[in-house]
Design a protein around this motif. Structure first.
Motif, PDB file in Angstrom:
ATOM      1  N   ASP A 226       1.685  15.083  -2.440  1.00  0.00           N
ATOM      2  CA  ASP A 226       1.442  14.492  -3.763  1.00  0.00           C
ATOM      3  C   ASP A 226       2.458  13.390  -4.063  1.00  0.00           C
ATOM      4  OD1 ASP A 226      -0.643  16.258  -4.132  1.00  0.00           O
ATOM      5  OD2 ASP A 226       0.542  17.688  -5.302  1.00  0.00           O
ATOM      6  N   ALA A 227       3.703  13.619  -3.681  1.00  0.00           N
ATOM      7  CA  ALA A 227       4.750  12.612  -3.903  1.00  0.00           C
ATOM      8  C   ALA A 227       4.470  11.348  -3.089  1.00  0.00           C
ATOM      9  CB  ALA A 227       6.114  13.181  -3.531  1.00  0.00           C
ATOM     10  N   LEU A 228       3.964  11.516  -1.879  1.00  0.00           N
ATOM     11  CA  LEU A 228       3.609  10.362  -1.063  1.00  0.00           C
ATOM     12  C   LEU A 228       2.487   9.562  -1.713  1.00  0.00           C
ATOM     13  CD1 LEU A 228       3.666  11.939   2.527  1.00  0.00           C
ATOM     14  CD2 LEU A 228       5.245  10.207   1.647  1.00  0.00           C
ATOM     15  N   ARG A 229       1.530  10.247  -2.316  1.00  0.00           N
ATOM     16  CA  ARG A 229       0.435   9.552  -2.981  1.00  0.00           C
ATOM     17  C   ARG A 229       0.968   8.734  -4.166  1.00  0.00           C
ATOM     18  NH1 ARG A 229      -2.237   7.625  -1.072  1.00  0.00           N
ATOM     19  NH2 ARG A 229      -3.599   7.241  -2.853  1.00  0.00           N
ATOM     20  N   ARG A 230       1.847   9.347  -4.955  1.00  0.00           N
ATOM     21  CA  ARG A 230       2.412   8.626  -6.099  1.00  0.00           C
ATOM     22  C   ARG A 230       3.228   7.422  -5.631  1.00  0.00           C
ATOM     23  NH1 ARG A 230       3.472  13.983  -7.773  1.00  0.00           N
ATOM     24  NH2 ARG A 230       5.650  13.778  -7.167  1.00  0.00           N
ATOM     25  N   GLU A 231       3.983   7.600  -4.544  1.00  0.00           N
ATOM     26  CA  GLU A 231       4.790   6.504  -4.025  1.00  0.00           C
ATOM     27  C   GLU A 231       3.913   5.366  -3.517  1.00  0.00           C
ATOM     28  OE1 GLU A 231       8.104   4.339  -3.226  1.00  0.00           O
ATOM     29  OE2 GLU A 231       7.947   6.240  -4.307  1.00  0.00           O
ATOM     30  N   ALA A 232       2.761   5.692  -2.941  1.00  0.00           N
ATOM     31  CA  ALA A 232       1.835   4.663  -2.473  1.00  0.00           C
ATOM     32  C   ALA A 232       1.298   3.854  -3.647  1.00  0.00           C
ATOM     33  CB  ALA A 232       0.686   5.308  -1.694  1.00  0.00           C
ATOM     34  N   ASP A 233       0.935   4.545  -4.733  1.00  0.00           N
ATOM     35  CA  ASP A 233       0.467   3.836  -5.932  1.00  0.00           C
ATOM     36  C   ASP A 233       1.545   2.876  -6.449  1.00  0.00           C
ATOM     37  OD1 ASP A 233      -1.979   5.122  -5.937  1.00  0.00           O
ATOM     38  OD2 ASP A 233      -1.412   6.600  -7.460  1.00  0.00           O
ATOM     39  N   ARG A 234       2.768   3.359  -6.514  1.00  0.00           N
ATOM     40  CA  ARG A 234       3.851   2.536  -7.049  1.00  0.00           C
ATOM     41  C   ARG A 234       4.157   1.360  -6.128  1.00  0.00           C
ATOM     42  NH1 ARG A 234       8.150   7.001  -9.537  1.00  0.00           N
ATOM     43  NH2 ARG A 234       6.593   8.171 -10.724  1.00  0.00           N
ATOM     44  N   SER A 235       4.006   1.562  -4.833  1.00  0.00           N
ATOM     45  CA  SER A 235       4.225   0.459  -3.893  1.00  0.00           C
ATOM     46  C   SER A 235       3.241  -0.672  -4.148  1.00  0.00           C
ATOM     47  CB  SER A 235       4.080   0.955  -2.450  1.00  0.00           C
ATOM     48  OG  SER A 235       4.194  -0.121  -1.548  1.00  0.00           O
ATOM     49  N   VAL A 236       1.991  -0.306  -4.403  1.00  0.00           N
ATOM     50  CA  VAL A 236       0.980  -1.322  -4.712  1.00  0.00           C
ATOM     51  C   VAL A 236       1.318  -2.028  -6.023  1.00  0.00           C
ATOM     52  CG1 VAL A 236      -1.442  -1.690  -5.286  1.00  0.00           C
ATOM     53  CG2 VAL A 236      -0.836  -0.150  -3.420  1.00  0.00           C
ATOM     54  N   LEU A 237       1.737  -1.248  -7.015  1.00  0.00           N
ATOM     55  CA  LEU A 237       2.042  -1.823  -8.327  1.00  0.00           C
ATOM     56  C   LEU A 237       3.317  -2.658  -8.321  1.00  0.00           C
ATOM     57  CD1 LEU A 237       1.182   1.232 -10.609  1.00  0.00           C
ATOM     58  CD2 LEU A 237      -0.217  -0.798 -10.178  1.00  0.00           C
ATOM     59  N   ARG A 238       4.222  -2.385  -7.393  1.00  0.00           N
ATOM     60  CA  ARG A 238       5.451  -3.170  -7.307  1.00  0.00           C
ATOM     61  C   ARG A 238       5.317  -4.341  -6.334  1.00  0.00           C
ATOM     62  NH1 ARG A 238      10.217  -1.323  -9.231  1.00  0.00           N
ATOM     63  NH2 ARG A 238      10.703  -3.540  -8.955  1.00  0.00           N
ATOM     64  N   GLY A 239       4.224  -4.374  -5.558  1.00  0.00           N
ATOM     65  CA  GLY A 239       3.987  -5.507  -4.676  1.00  0.00           C
ATOM     66  C   GLY A 239       4.806  -5.508  -3.405  1.00  0.00           C
ATOM     67  N   PHE A 240       5.356  -4.352  -2.998  1.00  0.00           N
ATOM     68  CA  PHE A 240       6.114  -4.291  -1.761  1.00  0.00           C
ATOM     69  C   PHE A 240       5.170  -4.537  -0.586  1.00  0.00           C
ATOM     70  CE2 PHE A 240       8.792  -0.955  -4.129  1.00  0.00           C
ATOM     71  CZ  PHE A 240       9.592  -1.948  -4.682  1.00  0.00           C
ATOM     72  N   SER A 241       5.455  -5.541   0.249  1.00  0.00           N
ATOM     73  CA  SER A 241       4.563  -5.867   1.355  1.00  0.00           C
ATOM     74  C   SER A 241       5.278  -6.735   2.367  1.00  0.00           C
ATOM     75  CB  SER A 241       3.311  -6.594   0.847  1.00  0.00           C
ATOM     76  OG  SER A 241       3.682  -7.806   0.213  1.00  0.00           O
ATOM     77  N   LEU A 242       4.666  -6.880   3.527  1.00  0.00           N
ATOM     78  CA  LEU A 242       5.183  -7.757   4.569  1.00  0.00           C
ATOM     79  C   LEU A 242       4.560  -9.142   4.439  1.00  0.00           C
ATOM     80  CD1 LEU A 242       5.050  -5.357   7.670  1.00  0.00           C
ATOM     81  CD2 LEU A 242       6.998  -5.837   6.166  1.00  0.00           C
ATOM     82  N   GLU A 243       5.196 -10.117   5.073  1.00  0.00           N
ATOM     83  CA  GLU A 243       4.677 -11.486   5.031  1.00  0.00           C
ATOM     84  C   GLU A 243       3.302 -11.598   5.693  1.00  0.00           C
ATOM     85  OE1 GLU A 243       5.864 -14.087   3.559  1.00  0.00           O
ATOM     86  OE2 GLU A 243       7.774 -13.259   2.879  1.00  0.00           O
ATOM     87  N   SER A 244       3.002 -10.657   6.590  1.00  0.00           N
ATOM     88  CA  SER A 244       1.727 -10.713   7.302  1.00  0.00           C
ATOM     89  C   SER A 244       0.532 -10.422   6.401  1.00  0.00           C
ATOM     90  CB  SER A 244       1.745  -9.720   8.472  1.00  0.00           C
ATOM     91  OG  SER A 244       2.041  -8.409   8.012  1.00  0.00           O
ATOM     92  N   GLU A 245       0.778  -9.830   5.232  1.00  0.00           N
ATOM     93  CA  GLU A 245      -0.319  -9.543   4.313  1.00  0.00           C
ATOM     94  C   GLU A 245      -0.376 -10.616   3.233  1.00  0.00           C
ATOM     95  OE1 GLU A 245      -1.835  -5.451   2.727  1.00  0.00           O
ATOM     96  OE2 GLU A 245      -0.225  -6.113   1.411  1.00  0.00           O
ATOM     97  N   PRO A 246      -1.514 -11.269   3.055  1.00  0.00           N
ATOM     98  CA  PRO A 246      -1.606 -12.316   2.028  1.00  0.00           C
ATOM     99  C   PRO A 246      -1.260 -11.788   0.642  1.00  0.00           C
ATOM    100  CG  PRO A 246      -3.517 -12.381   3.485  1.00  0.00           C
ATOM    101  CD  PRO A 246      -2.771 -11.122   3.812  1.00  0.00           C
ATOM    102  N   MET A 247      -0.529 -12.577  -0.130  1.00  0.00           N
ATOM    103  CA  MET A 247      -0.159 -12.179  -1.489  1.00  0.00           C
ATOM    104  C   MET A 247      -1.393 -11.855  -2.319  1.00  0.00           C
ATOM    105  SD  MET A 247       2.248 -11.563  -3.680  1.00  0.00           S
ATOM    106  CE  MET A 247       3.713 -12.289  -2.906  1.00  0.00           C
ATOM    107  N   ARG A 248      -2.459 -12.606  -2.111  1.00  0.00           N
ATOM    108  CA  ARG A 248      -3.691 -12.391  -2.868  1.00  0.00           C
ATOM    109  C   ARG A 248      -4.211 -10.967  -2.677  1.00  0.00           C
ATOM    110  NH1 ARG A 248      -8.397 -12.134  -0.858  1.00  0.00           N
ATOM    111  NH2 ARG A 248      -7.714 -13.144   1.076  1.00  0.00           N
TER     112      ARG A 248
END
Length: 287
Positions: A226-248
């Motif tokens: 459950d904690a991993l699921r919440r962390e995944a949601d927050r990662s999307v909402l905070r915009g954490f990503s690699l350069e290989s993924e388009p910002m859009r």
């Protein structure tokens, strides 16, 4: 230096020292992660990291399988688990051999071009391409083998497994983080925070795609999933990503998640809304 001489030197690097280094770097990372806490595990893992690892991709796959087994046994905490094969499935070894065969074919093309006097750039292009393919296949196959070893242990003791993604993983891998698979069953296909999934079929274990960093763990606590699921949601909402993924892609994923409704801190939701409105996250690459 002639094209043939340059080719010979690069081929030695790709199929010699550079390849060994790639294998050992990957296996050593797994070894160090495992050996942090337990001298007993350290001793067992060190016996696996022998000089033979790195001679070929199949050897690295075998080592990763064993380390995945050890990792799962450590999580479960019951010592050696009976009924787990000591070697990876033949399909994994066959995939490693096929990859090496394909790389060898590209290098053979380069040798032929060198013999007929082709220019250096034309000769070396297949070599560089082969090097890129090798690096991709090393990371993908080694990760797959390690996760298959982990799944084998979990299946043997009747435990479910949980998918673990990095905080800055892609929108598809994040959608799997915290997902649970029952013993012997695959994960569902088609999960994504994005507009469309490029992996519609069920997935037995990570990796989901080439160079994927996701891992599998035996499920010992549903709260952890459950904690991993919440962390995944927050990662999307905070915009954490690699350069290989388009910002859009990340902005649209956050917009979609906000519209659907999400259980997250008010500050995180407010930040995501500002980023969506702006069309850009300022936190790219942050873990």
């Amino acid at each position: 230096m002639s094209a043939e001489q340059q080719l010979a030197r690069l081929e030695r690097q790709i199929l010699g020292a550079a390849r060994v280094s790639s294998f050992l770097d990957t296996v050593d990372l797994l070894r160090r992660m495992l050996a942090q806490e337990s001298p007993e595990i350290r001793a067992r893992v060190l016996t696996l990291v022998a000089p033979s690892i790195g001679r070929d991709l199949a050897a690295a796959v075998g080592a990763a399988w064993n380390i995945g087994v050890l990792d799962a046994e450590k999580v479960i905490g019951e010592g050696r688990v009976k009924g787990v094969p000591g070697t990876p499935p033949k399909t994994l070894v066959a995939a490693a051999r096929a990859s090496e065969k394909a790389i060898g074919a590209e290098l053979a093309k380069a040798r032929k071009l060198a013999r007929v006097g082709a220019d250096v750039a034309t000769v070396l292009a297949p070599v560089f391409a082969a090097s890129n393919v090798l690096q991709r296949d090393v990371t993908t196959l080694v990760n797959h083998a390690g996760n298959k070893g982990t799944a084998a242990v979990a299946d043997a003791v009747g435990l479910s497994t949980v998918w673990v993604a990095e905080t800055n993983a892609c929108v598809e891998c994040l959608a799997y983080s915290g997902r649970i698979s029952k013993p012997g069953k695959p994960f569902p296909g088609g999960l994504t925070y994005g507009a469309k999934s490029y992996h519609p079929d069920p997935v037995d274990v990570p990796p989901l795609h080439p160079r994927c960093r996701c891992e599998l763990e035996p499920l010992v606590s549903r709260e952890y999933a459950d904690a991993l699921r919440r962390e995944a949601d927050r990662s999307v909402l905070r915009g954490f990503s690699l350069e290989s993924e388009p910002m859009r892609v990340r902005v649209e994923a956050a917009e979609r998640l906000l519209a659907r409704g999400v259980d997250a801190p008010k500050s995180v939701i407010a930040y995501a809304r500002r980023a969506v409105k702006r069309g850009e996250f300022g936190t790219r690459g942050r873990p």
